[in-house]
Design an enzyme around this catalytic site. Structure first.
Site, PDB file in Angstrom:
ATOM      1  N   ASP A 162     132.165 146.588  75.258  1.00 17.97           N
ATOM      2  CA  ASP A 162     131.250 147.730  75.124  1.00 17.97           C
ATOM      3  C   ASP A 162     129.783 147.342  75.320  1.00 17.97           C
ATOM      4  O   ASP A 162     128.874 147.995  74.818  1.00 17.97           O
ATOM      5  CB  ASP A 162     131.452 148.424  73.772  1.00 17.97           C
ATOM      6  CG  ASP A 162     131.269 147.457  72.617  1.00 17.97           C
ATOM      7  OD1 ASP A 162     131.112 146.251  72.886  1.00 17.97           O
ATOM      8  OD2 ASP A 162     131.279 147.898  71.456  1.00 17.97           O
ATOM      9  N   HIS A 201     115.385 129.828  96.660  1.00 17.13           N
ATOM     10  CA  HIS A 201     115.665 130.734  95.540  1.00 17.13           C
ATOM     11  C   HIS A 201     116.305 129.943  94.392  1.00 17.13           C
ATOM     12  O   HIS A 201     117.404 130.248  93.944  1.00 17.13           O
ATOM     13  CB  HIS A 201     116.553 131.908  95.980  1.00 17.13           C
ATOM     14  CG  HIS A 201     115.789 132.987  96.687  1.00 17.13           C
ATOM     15  ND1 HIS A 201     116.376 134.095  97.229  1.00 17.13           N
ATOM     16  CD2 HIS A 201     114.456 133.130  96.919  1.00 17.13           C
ATOM     17  CE1 HIS A 201     115.440 134.867  97.779  1.00 17.13           C
ATOM     18  NE2 HIS A 201     114.276 134.298  97.608  1.00 17.13           N
ATOM     19  N   ASP A 205     107.573 131.368  91.234  1.00 24.68           N
ATOM     20  CA  ASP A 205     107.628 132.602  92.029  1.00 24.68           C
ATOM     21  C   ASP A 205     108.189 133.650  91.082  1.00 24.68           C
ATOM     22  O   ASP A 205     109.381 133.629  90.754  1.00 24.68           O
ATOM     23  CB  ASP A 205     108.545 132.362  93.232  1.00 24.68           C
ATOM     24  CG  ASP A 205     108.688 133.582  94.135  1.00 24.68           C
ATOM     25  OD1 ASP A 205     108.340 134.701  93.707  1.00 24.68           O
ATOM     26  OD2 ASP A 205     109.186 133.419  95.269  1.00 24.68           O
ATOM     27  N   ASP A 258     105.223 140.376  93.510  1.00 27.88           N
ATOM     28  CA  ASP A 258     105.966 139.208  93.993  1.00 27.88           C
ATOM     29  C   ASP A 258     104.932 138.121  94.284  1.00 27.88           C
ATOM     30  O   ASP A 258     104.277 138.147  95.319  1.00 27.88           O
ATOM     31  CB  ASP A 258     106.746 139.610  95.262  1.00 27.88           C
ATOM     32  CG  ASP A 258     107.588 138.468  95.808  1.00 27.88           C
ATOM     33  OD1 ASP A 258     107.643 137.406  95.171  1.00 27.88           O
ATOM     34  OD2 ASP A 258     108.193 138.642  96.892  1.00 27.88           O
ATOM     35  N   HIS A 299     111.478 130.064 106.103  1.00 27.71           N
ATOM     36  CA  HIS A 299     111.570 131.468 105.693  1.00 27.71           C
ATOM     37  C   HIS A 299     110.448 132.264 106.340  1.00 27.71           C
ATOM     38  O   HIS A 299     109.555 131.691 106.997  1.00 27.71           O
ATOM     39  CB  HIS A 299     111.543 131.605 104.157  1.00 27.71           C
ATOM     40  CG  HIS A 299     110.270 131.126 103.506  1.00 27.71           C
ATOM     41  ND1 HIS A 299     109.077 131.797 103.607  1.00 27.71           N
ATOM     42  CD2 HIS A 299     110.021 130.025 102.748  1.00 27.71           C
ATOM     43  CE1 HIS A 299     108.143 131.146 102.920  1.00 27.71           C
ATOM     44  NE2 HIS A 299     108.684 130.053 102.404  1.00 27.71           N
ATOM     45  N   HIS A 355     107.266 140.071 103.819  1.00 29.12           N
ATOM     46  CA  HIS A 355     108.260 141.145 103.739  1.00 29.12           C
ATOM     47  C   HIS A 355     107.598 142.334 103.073  1.00 29.12           C
ATOM     48  O   HIS A 355     106.554 142.191 102.419  1.00 29.12           O
ATOM     49  CB  HIS A 355     109.521 140.699 102.989  1.00 29.12           C
ATOM     50  CG  HIS A 355     109.277 140.199 101.588  1.00 29.12           C
ATOM     51  ND1 HIS A 355     109.116 141.030 100.511  1.00 29.12           N
ATOM     52  CD2 HIS A 355     109.161 138.938 101.099  1.00 29.12           C
ATOM     53  CE1 HIS A 355     108.925 140.306  99.416  1.00 29.12           C
ATOM     54  NE2 HIS A 355     108.931 139.031  99.733  1.00 29.12           N
ATOM     55  N   HIS A 392     112.323 143.110  98.245  1.00 29.16           N
ATOM     56  CA  HIS A 392     112.381 143.088  99.713  1.00 29.16           C
ATOM     57  C   HIS A 392     112.608 144.549 100.096  1.00 29.16           C
ATOM     58  O   HIS A 392     113.733 145.013 100.186  1.00 29.16           O
ATOM     59  CB  HIS A 392     113.499 142.177 100.226  1.00 29.16           C
ATOM     60  CG  HIS A 392     113.237 140.732  99.915  1.00 29.16           C
ATOM     61  ND1 HIS A 392     114.105 139.727 100.212  1.00 29.16           N
ATOM     62  CD2 HIS A 392     112.172 140.116  99.319  1.00 29.16           C
ATOM     63  CE1 HIS A 392     113.599 138.559  99.815  1.00 29.16           C
ATOM     64  NE2 HIS A 392     112.433 138.790  99.262  1.00 29.16           N
ATOM     65  N   GLU A 444     103.251 134.849 102.283  1.00 24.80           N
ATOM     66  CA  GLU A 444     103.817 133.727 101.545  1.00 24.80           C
ATOM     67  C   GLU A 444     104.271 132.562 102.420  1.00 24.80           C
ATOM     68  O   GLU A 444     105.455 132.244 102.468  1.00 24.80           O
ATOM     69  CB  GLU A 444     104.988 134.209 100.682  1.00 24.80           C
ATOM     70  CG  GLU A 444     106.042 135.051 101.397  1.00 24.80           C
ATOM     71  CD  GLU A 444     107.217 135.387 100.477  1.00 24.80           C
ATOM     72  OE1 GLU A 444     107.703 134.485  99.787  1.00 24.80           O
ATOM     73  OE2 GLU A 444     107.645 136.554 100.476  1.00 24.80           O
ATOM     74  N   TYR A 462     108.052 122.824 102.832  1.00 25.60           N
ATOM     75  CA  TYR A 462     109.066 122.254 101.938  1.00 25.60           C
ATOM     76  C   TYR A 462     109.649 120.995 102.576  1.00 25.60           C
ATOM     77  O   TYR A 462     109.689 120.866 103.801  1.00 25.60           O
ATOM     78  CB  TYR A 462     110.204 123.256 101.703  1.00 25.60           C
ATOM     79  CG  TYR A 462     109.710 124.642 101.344  1.00 25.60           C
ATOM     80  CD1 TYR A 462     109.550 125.033 100.017  1.00 25.60           C
ATOM     81  CD2 TYR A 462     109.356 125.546 102.353  1.00 25.60           C
ATOM     82  CE1 TYR A 462     109.058 126.289  99.710  1.00 25.60           C
ATOM     83  CE2 TYR A 462     108.860 126.805 102.056  1.00 25.60           C
ATOM     84  CZ  TYR A 462     108.711 127.176 100.730  1.00 25.60           C
ATOM     85  OH  TYR A 462     108.224 128.407 100.422  1.00 25.60           O
ATOM     86  N   ARG A 482     104.498 126.828  98.033  1.00 21.14           N
ATOM     87  CA  ARG A 482     104.431 128.193  98.558  1.00 21.14           C
ATOM     88  C   ARG A 482     103.304 128.890  97.807  1.00 21.14           C
ATOM     89  O   ARG A 482     103.133 128.678  96.600  1.00 21.14           O
ATOM     90  CB  ARG A 482     105.773 128.923  98.340  1.00 21.14           C
ATOM     91  CG  ARG A 482     105.741 130.393  98.778  1.00 21.14           C
ATOM     92  CD  ARG A 482     107.140 131.003  98.961  1.00 21.14           C
ATOM     93  NE  ARG A 482     107.900 131.165  97.730  1.00 21.14           N
ATOM     94  CZ  ARG A 482     108.912 130.425  97.341  1.00 21.14           C
ATOM     95  NH1 ARG A 482     109.318 129.414  98.098  1.00 21.14           N
ATOM     96  NH2 ARG A 482     109.537 130.650  96.206  1.00 21.14           N
ATOM     97  N   GLU A 542     101.857 132.819  97.441  1.00 26.31           N
ATOM     98  CA  GLU A 542     102.248 134.193  97.800  1.00 26.31           C
ATOM     99  C   GLU A 542     101.387 135.224  97.082  1.00 26.31           C
ATOM    100  O   GLU A 542     101.302 135.240  95.854  1.00 26.31           O
ATOM    101  CB  GLU A 542     103.724 134.418  97.403  1.00 26.31           C
ATOM    102  CG  GLU A 542     104.213 135.831  97.653  1.00 26.31           C
ATOM    103  CD  GLU A 542     105.699 135.986  97.363  1.00 26.31           C
ATOM    104  OE1 GLU A 542     106.227 135.273  96.474  1.00 26.31           O
ATOM    105  OE2 GLU A 542     106.343 136.831  98.015  1.00 26.31           O
TER     106      GLU A 542
END
Ligand code: GLY
Ligand code: MN
Length: 441
Positions: free
Chosen positions: A33, A220, A237, A248, A327, A331, A338, A371, A375, A409, A411
């Site tokens: 529940d 991620h 991030d 973001d 990447h 976006h 996104h 962003e 890496y 990064r 962003e």
């Protein structure tokens, strides 16, 4: 409330020849529940601002009537979950002239369908109303109309996004101040998320990525449980949402509070890339071209450090730059992190030779992220096939020394303006001196 009424009317103008039915999200059981934390479906939130589960919306464009349907609440619900507005209260609360209960959808639809040949209904609510709706359904046209509308943000939506960015920005600054060697990534996450919660922002826009050292090379990364080493960078991030609208934001800073020479070298390339791309983000520019522009600056930077060699456009086209920057630059951002890319009307072929997911001509009112990143991803840089392919472009001996580095990064979230550079919603230190100052305690 007027804001949501206007958005519903805008949708009705796009789909004037049918009944439109949009369902809200439902509770999803996690076990027995206990439900997963409920977050409203973005399309429904966009059109109503209603955050309760189990609702639906009917738009009857010919009669200019918008009906909100609420689940019928029983005493069991009231006892366990508390008060939920009834139909009468919901009218004033949500600005609807007509509020009914979801068990009344079939009757309401039957009454409204006269004069229509088609419906625009998403699958969930269509199933409920199908027997009485008896109209040809066009769910794809509804999807497209919503995507088209959601792309350019209204002043009210921009205000929600500004607030999401403001609170998230404060949380990023709190993180810089609180971070110390020896902490765990989840302790940093706790600093960020508690700051958002203390501001009354219950929902994060996406799971926080708190990645120290080499973990930052996992784009991620979600484990968030490693120890922060003194000489490492920390990439965070994370963003909260306000009325469903996302922030973001990514920052990368030294755990010790002071960048090393090597960290400074990589960070400066990413920062320079981000600032130059922001300056160029104007109406008419195609996002994919901007992405290639960011790859150019990153390639030049990596060449100056001796990690890449050769002709810059060749390095972009042969995929060598993607080894370090795998990447997209940007976006869309909105109710989804996104966000919608603007519907079929705006769809266009990728004008560049590099693979990129977000291809759109920028318009005033778009909110997009900026962003870039660099890496050192062992899975790519130690892959024998990729090493063979890029042996002339990459100094792999030098790269080996960076395999413990992780990544950088930076962003920000920006609003495209009719004239001039975009408005930056993100106010978190990013210049080297400002980041070091923010890390002081
Ligand atoms: N914030 C995560 C992403 O943009 O993919
Ligand atoms: Mn992002």
């Amino acid at each position: 409330m007027v804001h949501y009424q206007r958005l519903r009317s805008a949708l009705a103008r796009r789909l004037p020849d049918g009944l439109t039915l949009v369902s809200g999200g439902r509770h999803v059981a996690r076990n027995r529940d206990v439900d997963y934390v409920f977050r409203q479906r973005s399309d429904f939130l966009y059109l109503t601002g209603v955050e309760e589960a189990g609702c639906a919306l009917l738009i009857d464009p010919k009669r200019r009537r918008h009906t909100l349907f609420l689940p019928r609440i029983d005493n069991h619900h009231r006892v366990w979950l508390g008060h939920v507005p009834d139909a009468r209260q919901a009218k004033t609360l949500y600005g609807f002239s007509r509020v009914l209960y979801t068990d009344q959808i079939p009757a309401a639809v039957k009454q409204a369908r006269a004069g229509y040949r088609r419906a625009y209904a998403d699958e969930a609510v269509y199933r409920k109303a199908k027997k009485t709706l008896k109209l040809q359904n066009r769910p794809a046209a509804l999807r497209d109309a919503l995507d088209e509308l959601r792309a350019c943000k209204t002043p009210e939506e921009l205000e929600f996004m500004r607030r999401a960015s403001e609170v998230s920005g404060r949380a990023h600054v709190a993180v810089m101040r609180a971070t110390r060697p020896g902490m765990r990534e989840y302790e940093v996450q706790a600093v960020f998320e508690s700051e958002c919660l203390r501001a009354g922002f219950k929902h994060l826009a996406y799971p926080s990525i708190v990645a120290a050292g080499a973990n930052a090379a996992v784009l991620h990364y979600h484990a968030n449980n490693a120890e922060l080493k003194d000489n490492a960078l920390l990439l965070i991030d994370a963003g909260a949402e306000c009325k469903g609208y996302a922030a973001d934001i990514t920052r990368t800073f030294p755990v010790s509070g002071r960048f090393t020479r090597r960290q400074r070298d990589i960070y400066s390339i990413v920062l320079e890339t981000q600032k130059r791309c922001i300056q160029k983000a104007r109406p008419g520019i195609v996002s994919a071209d901007l992405h290639v522009y960011s790859m150019t600056i990153i390639a030049e930077g990596l060449k100056s450090l001796g990690l890449l060699r050769g002709d810059t456009s060749g390095l972009i086209e042969n995929g060598a730059v993607r080894l370090f920057y795998p990447h997209g630059l940007t976006h869309m951002l909105g109710l989804d992190v996104h966000d919608t890319t603007g519907g079929k009307k705006r769809a266009m072929p990728n004008p560049t030779k590099v693979p990129v997911r977000f291809v759109a001509r920028l318009e005033p009112g778009f909110v997009i992220t900026m962003e870039p990143g660099i890496y050192f991803i062992a899975a790519l840089l130690q892959d024998p096939g990729l090493r063979r392919k890029h042996k002339d472009s990459v100094d792999f001996a030098k790269v080996e020394k960076f395999l413990d580095f992780g990544g950088v990064r930076i962003e920000d979230d920006v609003v495209i303006q009719a004239d001039g550079p975009p408005r930056n919603l993100t106010a978190v230190p990013k210049e080297i001196a400002a980041v070091e100052a923010a890390c002081e305690r």
